[in-house]
Structures are given as structure tokens and as C-alpha cells.
Enzyme design. Structure first.
Site, PDB file in Angstrom:
ATOM      1  N   CYS A 136      79.055  83.047  39.914  1.00  0.00           N
ATOM      2  CA  CYS A 136      79.738  83.891  38.942  1.00  0.00           C
ATOM      3  C   CYS A 136      78.808  85.008  38.491  1.00  0.00           C
ATOM      4  O   CYS A 136      77.706  84.738  38.003  1.00  0.00           O
ATOM      5  CB  CYS A 136      80.189  83.090  37.727  1.00  0.00           C
ATOM      6  SG  CYS A 136      81.029  84.143  36.528  1.00  0.00           S
TER       7      CYS A 136
ATOM      8  N   GLY B  13      91.035  88.978  47.912  1.00  0.00           N
ATOM      9  CA  GLY B  13      92.067  89.988  48.139  1.00  0.00           C
ATOM     10  C   GLY B  13      93.289  89.535  48.906  1.00  0.00           C
ATOM     11  O   GLY B  13      94.058  90.366  49.382  1.00  0.00           O
TER      12      GLY B  13
ATOM     13  N   GLY C 159      90.597  91.284  44.258  1.00  0.00           N
ATOM     14  CA  GLY C 159      91.836  91.940  44.671  1.00  0.00           C
ATOM     15  C   GLY C 159      91.722  92.600  46.039  1.00  0.00           C
ATOM     16  O   GLY C 159      90.691  92.506  46.704  1.00  0.00           O
TER      17      GLY C 159
ATOM     18  N   ILE D 253      85.094  87.948  32.283  1.00  0.00           N
ATOM     19  CA  ILE D 253      85.597  86.926  31.364  1.00  0.00           C
ATOM     20  C   ILE D 253      84.419  86.152  30.760  1.00  0.00           C
ATOM     21  O   ILE D 253      84.420  85.833  29.575  1.00  0.00           O
ATOM     22  CB  ILE D 253      86.543  85.929  32.094  1.00  0.00           C
ATOM     23  CG1 ILE D 253      87.629  86.664  32.880  1.00  0.00           C
ATOM     24  CG2 ILE D 253      87.137  84.917  31.112  1.00  0.00           C
ATOM     25  CD1 ILE D 253      88.604  87.470  32.089  1.00  0.00           C
TER      26      ILE D 253
ATOM     27  N   LEU E  27      83.468  83.139  31.878  1.00  0.00           N
ATOM     28  CA  LEU E  27      83.722  81.697  31.984  1.00  0.00           C
ATOM     29  C   LEU E  27      84.082  81.030  30.661  1.00  0.00           C
ATOM     30  O   LEU E  27      83.557  79.979  30.310  1.00  0.00           O
ATOM     31  CB  LEU E  27      82.520  81.003  32.644  1.00  0.00           C
ATOM     32  CG  LEU E  27      82.427  81.310  34.142  1.00  0.00           C
ATOM     33  CD1 LEU E  27      81.058  80.922  34.693  1.00  0.00           C
ATOM     34  CD2 LEU E  27      83.523  80.616  34.932  1.00  0.00           C
TER      35      LEU E  27
ATOM     36  N   ASN F  98      86.374  73.473  39.452  1.00  0.00           N
ATOM     37  CA  ASN F  98      85.321  74.472  39.613  1.00  0.00           C
ATOM     38  C   ASN F  98      84.237  74.153  38.582  1.00  0.00           C
ATOM     39  O   ASN F  98      84.462  74.219  37.376  1.00  0.00           O
ATOM     40  CB  ASN F  98      85.945  75.857  39.387  1.00  0.00           C
ATOM     41  CG  ASN F  98      85.028  77.017  39.687  1.00  0.00           C
ATOM     42  OD1 ASN F  98      84.470  77.620  38.782  1.00  0.00           O
ATOM     43  ND2 ASN F  98      84.877  77.352  40.941  1.00  0.00           N
TER      44      ASN F  98
ATOM     45  N   SER G 280      90.052  79.583  41.524  1.00  0.00           N
ATOM     46  CA  SER G 280      89.586  79.338  40.161  1.00  0.00           C
ATOM     47  C   SER G 280      89.590  80.608  39.304  1.00  0.00           C
ATOM     48  O   SER G 280      89.198  81.687  39.753  1.00  0.00           O
ATOM     49  CB  SER G 280      88.166  78.778  40.224  1.00  0.00           C
ATOM     50  OG  SER G 280      87.688  78.521  38.929  1.00  0.00           O
TER      51      SER G 280
ATOM     52  N   ILE H 206      84.856  84.558  49.176  1.00  0.00           N
ATOM     53  CA  ILE H 206      83.790  85.038  48.305  1.00  0.00           C
ATOM     54  C   ILE H 206      84.186  84.960  46.837  1.00  0.00           C
ATOM     55  O   ILE H 206      85.374  85.041  46.517  1.00  0.00           O
ATOM     56  CB  ILE H 206      83.406  86.513  48.621  1.00  0.00           C
ATOM     57  CG1 ILE H 206      84.622  87.442  48.452  1.00  0.00           C
ATOM     58  CG2 ILE H 206      82.842  86.612  49.999  1.00  0.00           C
ATOM     59  CD1 ILE H 206      84.326  88.934  48.675  1.00  0.00           C
ATOM     60  N   ASN H 207      83.185  84.826  45.995  1.00  0.00           N
ATOM     61  CA  ASN H 207      83.385  85.095  44.572  1.00  0.00           C
ATOM     62  C   ASN H 207      83.460  86.618  44.424  1.00  0.00           C
ATOM     63  O   ASN H 207      83.426  87.351  45.412  1.00  0.00           O
ATOM     64  CB  ASN H 207      82.253  84.485  43.742  1.00  0.00           C
ATOM     65  CG  ASN H 207      82.719  84.108  42.345  1.00  0.00           C
ATOM     66  OD1 ASN H 207      83.440  84.872  41.706  1.00  0.00           O
ATOM     67  ND2 ASN H 207      82.306  82.950  41.852  1.00  0.00           N
TER      68      ASN H 207
END
Ligand code: FAD
Ligand code: FMN
Ligand code: FES
Lengths: 306, 320
Positions: free
Chosen positions: A130, A244, A217, A71, A73, A99, A21, A191-192
Site C-alpha cells: 500500500c 484496470g 483504474g 484512503i 487503510l 487483506n 481489496s 498490482i497494487n
């Protein structure tokens, strides 16, 4: 050809690779580059009930092997999504996962209730993790009680399977993951992003307008693997691993550590073909190792001392 | 929109901090419009991770060019690339400038209270204002406008003379060119926006807010090619600008004062360039509301009336 299919119990996937997402738009952005039907599934950008403006820019800052985003959301809300996007996604033979976001527990339920009346969605991924919406990166996934409450409400509302997306920014992942499991979550994904920040030395200002952001990443892969391994070792429900993943080998690491499926995030931004390449590389690896069914490698990490 | 994973570098030019790469990529070249950009992967290693956006500086049937300044890790790596090496590029991306050709989608939209963008620029004077690396998309635009019979006048500004590496190329293509430098080492002494203001004031017959353009003192090489511009008296039909935020904001104010339609190519830090991450948002006015729009999809070129300019930041002036 190796069999890459995975059965999560509540959802059968062609292969274990889902687009994560927030890094894959609403899916259609990638149609010029890849055959979306080759993916295991697509998790679309987080949706609130109403459209959301997001955070002021700059929203992105790069760090060595990583990306910090804030961002906030930004999105079009469930109605526009259901009218403009979903009909075009629903025709695809790939799992579409939405999501789901909310400012309150009730909003999560509202979003699910609305989407439950639409066709073409395979499951919901509850984004309770988030770090970019509340101050100081606070989110429900930091507390087992808050996690339990939202998941239980979502499960009561929803006619579809619910995947709970967890945060790495916790002291005890098992405790939170178990709270989601006990509340009836069908799976967890983790993970987020990792709560982070960046400083501009010249201006002495934060490089993100929001000050804090979430790191994603290659830089976070080792952290993600550890958390996925911990959660997978202690849960009965499936674990979907991410963080990542840039290559087929990265994805295999997650499967070996116990994930039943993976999501590919930041890699999509770097290379819109990344998800397909990752599937191909896993398939090639299976051929080379003469593995007939990819699912046989799930959770095969050997931790016994040699 | 194409991904070309192995576009060979056919030619490279270097001038101090500036670099030009000519890449062979027929599919991208064929579709490219002035003002569109490409996402370039500078390394196959994870650092730097993201692609970097660059305007399409020029194109032929088979090639596209980028022109950039070295400002950080990615552009420094890119400047090290050699002829014969290949680059992984995606393009052409975004919406470009509105030219009279009707090539871009946007050319068909009407802009209320302004000159109709679809109107032909044939025979009309247009101003192209580039600050530093902001000249990059204007060369392609200028050539395209000339093809359509417009008369582009290029205003090219930099901190100092070495920030104007393309001046010779522009002159070789017989563009009417006016240059400025912040330190007066070439052409007009001052910001590019001041040079444009002086020129507009001159056309309007107003007393100069800035010293009048006195090209007699300028070194011969940097003297403007005036013939084309002055043959067409009066205001430009349109202004196109790309450069530092402060420069563009001033140009927007000038265009507004004189009621000239203007378009700006904006920059934003980009995650993907293809509309997938919402990383490149800028505040843009559409109708009566302003919202964060994706520069990579809705832009990078926006109309003057659409851009909500950021607050003045003292140290951003002429940082490119
Ligand atoms: C649509 C578009 C077209 C562009 N066209 C050109 C062009 O034709 N020629 C050219 O020289 N540059 C152009 N840029 C700017 C160029 O993308 C950046 O200078 C480049 O990405 C910096 O990369 P770096 O790794 O060297 O810098 P970094 O090491 O990443 O950063 C160095 C400095 O550059 C700033 N920066 C980073 N990314 C961007 C960005 N995307 N836009 C603006 N500033 C940035 C950072 O804030 C920092 O101050 C364009 C940008 C956009 C959005
Ligand atoms: C630009 C960006 C936007 C994101 N938006 C969302 C989102 O809307 N919902 C969500 O659950 N996760 C979001 N994430 C988190 C990713 O889905 C993923 O969990 C995280 O980036 C780690 O995976 P990666 O390292 O493969 O990117 C976002 C990540 C990025 C980089
Ligand atoms: S750069 Fe990703 S949406 Fe514009």
C-alpha cells in the site's frame, strides 16, 4: 456452458474473478446489487490489528481513465471484523480472503494469529504494497529482503494459504516476486496501485491532502499486464492479476498473459454490478469461441514473431 | 437502494450554468427521502470514470429530479444530455434530513440538549438555507415539510441574480422566500448567512449586525413572500442548510448562538456512494470522539453538533 472454474492448488474457485481489496468494502455493501455467491471470491478491505482512522480528506482525485486514492487503510480492525462482519460473510458459498496489513512485521503476524482462530476465511492476502501509509509511498514490497521476511513470518504463523500482494513501483518485479515465492508464499497478486499525485492549478495545492496517492483504474492496465506477464513467466506459484479490469475482455487479457485468476477493483466503484458482468462476458466469450474450459487459455500468449 | 441502468430523461431545463433533469425511475422515486442523493454515471466511457453524486431535488410517484451547476467535466457532459436519452443511476443513497414525519431512521434518535428531532414540526416555522446549487435538496425538503404542516422559510443565496434560477419555481409553490446576492443584484445585498443572521437578529429584537432587511428597494420580483413567515413570530424550530462550506459554518455558529437545532447536507468527493471505498470521509463528532466517517453512508446530512468544520479557506466563500 463453459467451465470457468480455476484451481489455484491451495484454493478452488468457481470462476477466476475476485473482488479486489479496498474497492468492495467488507463485501456486504454489494449484497443489494449482486449475488455475492456468483463471485469467485471476495478480498475484503485491508485490516490492521486495531481500528485505523485513515488519512485526512480529500482522499480521492480523478485523472483521465484513472482514480488516485489516499484512503490510508481506514478500517475497523480484526476484532470488530471477526465479530460483526465475518459471521455474515462466512455463510456465503464464496471464498473470503482477508487483506492483511501491519505497521511492523509482528503486526502482520498478530492479525493472522487472531484471524486463524476464526472460521470462514479461505486465505490471506498480505498487503505489503500500500503506497498510502508511509511517507513517500514506501512499503515492504519495494525490497526483496523486506518482502521475504514478512512472507516467511506470515507463513510460519498462518494455518491458511498466503497470497502476497505486490507493488508496481519497483524496478525489478521478478526479483521481488521470487523473494515472496522463496519465502513460501502460495501465490502472488499484482498490482497494487501506482504511486501518483495530482495538482490543482488554481490553488497550487496537491489535490490529495496526503500529496501522494495510488493510481488505479483503466489507466494502469497496460502497466499491470506487463508486470503480470513478467511475474507469471518466471514463477512456479500462481499469479493473480489485477489493475484496470473493467470488462470480460480485460480479464481475458490477464489470463492469456499468465494470470490464473483476476481481481476487479475500481470497476466496482463505477458499477457495483461490474464483477458479475465481467464473469458473464468471459462466459459469453468462451461460448462464442467454443472454449470448454476457461483455464485452458491461461498463459497462452503467443510471443513468437509471425 | 436501486440501480437503474436506463432512467429516461423526461424533461430538461437550462439556465446558464444551471441545469435540471427530470428522470423516470419509479423504484428510486418511491423510496426517496429529502436529503438523500443519487450516484449518476455521466458517461459510459472511462473518462470521467466515477459516478457523480447529486441530491434528489424533487420527486413524484414515478420521477426524480436533479438540479446541478456546471463546475467541471462531469457536470458539463451531464448538461449536454437531451430529453429521451437515458442515465444510469443508483439511489436513493445516504441518510436525509430529519423531518417530523418519522420517515428516516434518524428521526427516532434523540439529540442530547437539543430539540428532540422526532418532535413534530406541525405548525412550526423552519428555516431552509441554500447557497447556489445547495438549494437542490431543499426544494424536496420544503415540499415535504409543508405536507407535514410546517412553515418553511427559504433563504436562497447566490453570487449574482443568475445564480438564483429556482426563485420563480419556489415562489410558484408559495414558499416564503428571501433571496440574497453577493453583488446586490437581487434581494438582500450580502451572503446568505448574513441574511439569515439579520433575520434572526430581527426576531430576537437585537440591533442588526448587518443592514436591516429593507425589501422596499429590492426589485419587485425578488421581494419575499412575508405573510407566512411573519405570521409566526419567534425563532424557527429548526434550520436546514446546504451550500458552500463557509456558509454552512456560519449558519452553524448562528444556530448555536440561538440554540436552534440545525442540520447540514455536506459534500465530499465520492468514489462509490455506497460505503465501499472510504473515499468520502469527513470528521464527525459522535459522543465524545471525532472520527472520519463516510459521508455517503452516515450522511450526507449531519446535525450541527456532529460536524467538525474545516479551517477557514479564504477563496471558498460563495464558490457556489
Ligand atoms: C451528497 C452530495 C450531493 C450533491 N448534490 C449536488 C446537487 O444537487 N447539485 C450539484 O450541482 N452538485 C451537487 N453535489 C456536488 C457534485 O457532485 C459535484 O459538483 C460534481 O461531482 C462535480 O463533477 P464534475 O465532473 O463536473 O467536476 P470535476 O471536474 O470532477 O471537478 C470540478 C470541481 O468540483 C469539485 N468536486 C468534484 N467532485 C465533487 C463532489 N463530490 N462534491 C463537491 N465538489 C466536488 C472538484 O474539487 C473541483 O473543484 C453533491 C455532492 C455530494 C457529495
Ligand atoms: C479506494 C481504493 C482502496 C484500496 N484499498 C486497498 C486495500 O485496503 N488493500 C489492498 O491491498 N489494496 C487496496 N487497493 C488497491 C486495489 O485492491 C487494486 O490493487 C488496485 O486498485 C488496482 O486494481 P484496479 O485498477 O482494478 O482498481 C485500493 C484501491 C482503491 C481504488
Ligand atoms: S464514496 Fe465510497 S465510501 Fe463513501
Amino acid at each position: 456452458m463453459a467451465d470457468l472454474s480455476i484451481d489455484l492448488g491451495f484454493l478452488k474457485l468457481r470462476n477466476p474473478v475476485l473482488a479486489a481489496s479496498g474497492t468492495f468494502g467488507y463485501g456486504l455493501e454489494f449484497a443489494p446489487f449482486i449475488d455475492l455467491e456468483r463471485l469467485g471470491g471476495i478480498v475484503v478491505k485491508g485490516l490492521y490489528f486495531y481500528a485505523r482512522p485513515g488519512n485526512p480528506p480529500p482522499r480521492l482525485a480523478e485523472s483521465p481513465s484513472g482514480l488516485i486514492n489516499s484512503i490510508g487503510l481506514q478500517g475497523i480492525g480484526v476484532k470488530a471484523f471477526s465479530q460483526e462482519i465475518l459471521p455474515r460473510l462466512a455463510g456465503l458459498r464464496t471464498a473470503v480472503i482477508v487483506n492483511v496489513c501491519g505497521s511492523t512485521n509482528e503486526e502482520y503476524a498478530q492479525v493472522i494469529d487472531y484471524l486463524d482462530r476464526q472460521e470462514g476465511i479461505a486465505a490471506y492476502e498480505l498487503n505489503i504494497s500500500c503506497p498510502n501509509v508511509e511517507q513517500d509511498g514506501l512499503c515492504p514490497a519495494l525490497s526483496p529482503e523486506a518482502t521475504h521476511a514478512i512472507v516467511r513470518l506470515a507463513k510460519r504463523t498462518s494455518r491458511r494459504p498466503v497470497i502476497t500482494k505486490l507493488s508496481p513501483n519497483v524496478t525489478d518485479i521478478v526479483c521481488i516476486a521470487k523473494a515472496a515465492e522463496e519465502a513460501g508464499s502460495d501465490a502472488v497478486s499484482l498490482i497494487n496501485t501506482v504511486l501518483a499525485m495530482a495538482v490543482d492549478v488554481e490553488t497550487r495545492r496537491p489535490r490529495l491532502a496526503n500529496v501522494f496517492g495510488g493510481l488505479s483504474g483503466p489507466a494502469i492496465k497496460p502497466i499491470a499486464l506487463r508486470l503480470v506477464y513478467q511475474a507469471a513467466s518466471r514463477l512456479k506459484i500462481p499469479v493473480i492479476g489485477l489493475g484496470g479490469i473493467m470488462s470480460g475482455r480485460d480479464a481475458l487479457e490477464f489470463l492469456i498473459a499468465g494470470a490464473m485468476a483476476v481481481e476487479v477493483g475500481t470497476a466496482n466503484l463505477v458499477d457495483p454490478e461490474a464483477s458479475i458482468r465481467i464473469i458473464q462476458e468471459m462466459e459469453d466469450w468462451c461460448e462464442e469461441k467454443k472454449i470448454k474450459k476457461l483455464k485452458d487459455i491461461i498463459g497462452t500468449l503467443n510471443v513468437a514473431s509471425p | 437502494m436501486h440501480k437503474d441502468p436506463g432512467a429516461p430523461i423526461l424533461r430538461k431545463e437550462r439556465w446558464g450554468d444551471y441545469c435540471l433533469l427530470c428522470l423516470k425511475s419509479p423504484a428510486i422515486a418511491r423510496e426517496a427521502r429529502p436529503g438523500q442523493f443519487m450516484m449518476v454515471r455521466v458517461s459510459d466511457q472511462p473518462y470521467p470514470l466515477l459516478r457523480r453524486p447529486f441530491s434528489i431535488h424533487a420527486r413524484t410517484r414515478e420521477t426524480v429530479e436533479i438540479f446541478f451547476s456546471r463546475v467541471g467535466l462531469g457536470t458539463n457532459i451531464l448538461a449536454q444530455k437531451k430529453t429521451g436519452e437515458t442515465l444510469d443511476i443508483i439511489g436513493p443513497l445516504g441518510k436525509g434530513f430529519t423531518t417530523g414525519g418519522g420517515g428516516s431512521k434518524r428521526a427516532k434518535e434523540q439529540e442530547p440538549g437539543r430539540l428532540a428531532p422526532a418532535e413534530s414540526l406541525n405548525g412550526k416555522k423552519v428555516f431552509l438555507v441554500g447557497g447556489g446549487r445547495g438549494i437542490a435538496p431543499l426544494y424536496f425538503l420544503g415540499l415535504e415539510l409543508k405536507k407535514q404542516g410546517a412553515v418553511p422559510i427559504i433563504f436562497y443565496g447566490g453570487k449574482t441574480k443568475s445564480d438564483l434560477p429556482l426563485a420563480d419555481r419556489l415562489k410558484a409553490h408559495k414558499f416564503a422566500l428571501l433571496v440574497s446576492t453577493d453583488d446586490g443584484s437581487s434581494g438582500f445585498h450580502g451572503f446568505a448567512s448574513a441574511m439569515v443572521e439579520a433575520e434572526l437578529n430581527r426576531v430576537a429584537g437585537l440591533p442588526m449586525a448587518f443592514p436591516p432587511l429593507d425589501w422596499a428597494d429590492a426589485p419587485r420580483k425578488s421581494r419575499p413572500v412575508r405573510a407566512a413567515s411573519y405570521a409566526l413570530a419567534g425563532f424557527p424550530a429548526r434550520v436546514f442548510a446546504c451550500g458552500p462550506e463557509a456558509m454552512m459554518r456560519k449558519i452553524a455558529a448562528l444556530a448555536d448562538r440561538y440554540g436552534i437545532a440545525a442540520e447540514f447536507s455536506l459534500e465530499a468527493i465520492m468514489g462509490c456512494g455506497i460505503g465501499a471505498c472510504w473515499g468520502c470521509a469527513r470528521k464527525i463528532r459522535r459522543g465524545d470522539k471525532a472520527e472520519w466517517l463516510k459521508v455517503c453512508q452516515e450522511g450526507p446530512v449531519f446535525k450541527s453538533s456532529e460536524v467538525v468544520w474545516e479551517e477557514d479557506k479564504t477563496n471558498e466563500v460563495s464558490d457556489r
